[in-house]
Design a protein around this motif. Structure first.
Motif, PDB file in Angstrom:
ATOM      1  N   LEU A 302      55.720  68.823 -34.297  1.00 19.09           N
ATOM      2  CA  LEU A 302      56.849  68.169 -34.961  1.00 19.09           C
ATOM      3  C   LEU A 302      58.065  69.078 -35.000  1.00 19.09           C
ATOM      4  N   GLN A 303      57.851  70.344 -35.308  1.00 25.38           N
ATOM      5  CA  GLN A 303      58.976  71.273 -35.367  1.00 25.38           C
ATOM      6  C   GLN A 303      59.636  71.431 -34.004  1.00 25.38           C
ATOM      7  N   GLU A 304      58.837  71.448 -32.942  1.00 24.07           N
ATOM      8  CA  GLU A 304      59.400  71.522 -31.589  1.00 24.07           C
ATOM      9  C   GLU A 304      60.250  70.293 -31.290  1.00 24.07           C
ATOM     10  N   ILE A 305      59.749  69.127 -31.700  1.00 25.02           N
ATOM     11  CA  ILE A 305      60.499  67.884 -31.478  1.00 25.02           C
ATOM     12  C   ILE A 305      61.838  67.936 -32.204  1.00 25.02           C
ATOM     13  N   LEU A 306      61.819  68.397 -33.451  1.00 24.98           N
ATOM     14  CA  LEU A 306      63.053  68.488 -34.231  1.00 24.98           C
ATOM     15  C   LEU A 306      64.042  69.464 -33.592  1.00 24.98           C
ATOM     16  N   ASP A 307      63.537  70.537 -33.047  1.00 26.03           N
ATOM     17  CA  ASP A 307      64.418  71.512 -32.398  1.00 26.03           C
ATOM     18  C   ASP A 307      65.128  70.884 -31.196  1.00 26.03           C
ATOM     19  N   VAL A 308      64.406  70.074 -30.416  1.00 27.47           N
ATOM     20  CA  VAL A 308      65.018  69.424 -29.251  1.00 27.47           C
ATOM     21  C   VAL A 308      66.021  68.364 -29.698  1.00 27.47           C
TER      22      VAL A 308
END
Length: 322
Positions: A302-308
């Motif tokens: 989820l954190q990776e998705i938010l970063d993108v």
């Protein structure tokens, strides 16, 4: 290994010579059997257009879309209609259930439109065929032995069913047998999908009598009961509260694992996307980034998705992740 679904150099243009909008720009990707893929991006990035082309609702301007060895861009309108009916399942934000039919009848309608009804649980196929030779009426509740059939199902029981077939004329060899066989399969499949999605207790209720989450699970049941090659979900949690949305996404995950269902979901919601195994990010009609979950926790993914999303201007809707 060849992809289950292949999208090759797909482009989609709207408008005329003086005002052309390129909605999808040379998109290429593949989907393996049993994958759960998410598509994200800001408004106007081409997500829904791409979904509509995969759903055969819209035609590509150029490029090709292959489902195994079938190039759907070369099919006629009649052939596309048959392909859509026999190979695709749809889950949309607004459910699209028929209010005059019960939950069970909404699912049965999808089954009765199929030319060839395939048994939802292949391990119980011999049992169904054996029962057809002995039971003239359609059962409305299948025994637990049939419902719980699995690769570990007793060989002795399967052999007895096969033996029963050898002692009788195969019911599929006559028109009456084919009629009964089809009805048996429809009843079995409906019961099985109701059980898998946990909505057996509301089967006789009408859509207006159940919650939004239950309606969406019914929509999922209707979409999956014919075992489509691809389940297409367009913002499926958009009209649900957070608890119902989480339940639906967990249902998607369970079905992806239990039925090896191939799912492609378009969403703005990072929390929803974190349930996928892979995310494609679109911007200006192109795929500009891809994330694969692999062995990561859902919270880390989820954190990776938010970063993108912070780089694309996409909406960063998120709920608490355990």
């Amino acid at each position: 290994m060849q992809d289950y679904i292949r999208i090759c150099d797909v482009e989609k243009y709207y408008g005329n010579a003086s005002n052309v909008t390129k909605a999808v720009d040379r998109v290429n990707f593949g989907v393996d059997r049993g994958e759960f893929v998410g598509v994200m991006g800001p408004s106007g990035s081409g997500k829904t257009t791409l979904l509509n082309m995969l759903a055969t609702i819209d035609r590509v301007t150029s490029g090709h879309i292959y489902y195994e060895n079938t190039d759907i861009t070369e099919l006629s309108e009649d052939a596309l209609s048959d392909f859509r009916k026999n190979n695709l399942g749809f889950v949309f934000q607004d459910y699209n259930l028929l209010d005059t039919l019960t939950i069970e009848e909404n699912i049965l309608l999808a089954l009765t439109m199929q030319d060839d009804v395939k048994v939802l649980d292949p391990a119980s196929a011999s049992r169904i065929a054996a029962d057809q030779t002995k039971t003239p009426q359609i059962e409305t509740a299948w025994p637990a032995e049939s419902r719980d059939a699995s690769p570990g199902h007793s060989p002795a029981k399967r052999n007895r069913a096969d033996s029963s077939l050898s002692k009788h004329n195969c019911p599929d060899q006559t028109s009456e047998g084919r009629r009964l066989g089809r009805k048996q399969k429809i009843t079995h499949n409906c019961n099985e999908i109701l059980r898998l999605l946990g909505i057996e207790d509301i089967r006789e209720k009408f859509p207006y009598q159940v919650s939004g989450g239950q309606k969406q699970r019914c929509a999922c049941a209707r979409a999956l009961v014919n075992q489509p090659k691809l389940l297409l979900a367009d913002e499926p949690t958009g009209a649900l509260d957070s608890k119902a949305a989480q339940t639906l996404l967990e249902t998607f995950t369970d079905l992806n694992r239990a039925m090896n269902a191939t799912i492609l979901m378009v969403t703005h919601d990072a929390f929803s996307a974190s349930y996928c195994g892979r995310i494609l990010f679109l911007k200006d009609g192109r795929i500009f980034h891809e994330l694969i979950r692999g062995s990561k926790s859902r919270k880390a993914f989820l954190q990776e998705i938010l970063d993108v999303l912070s780089l694309t201007g996409g909406r960063q809707e998120v709920s608490d992740v355990k």
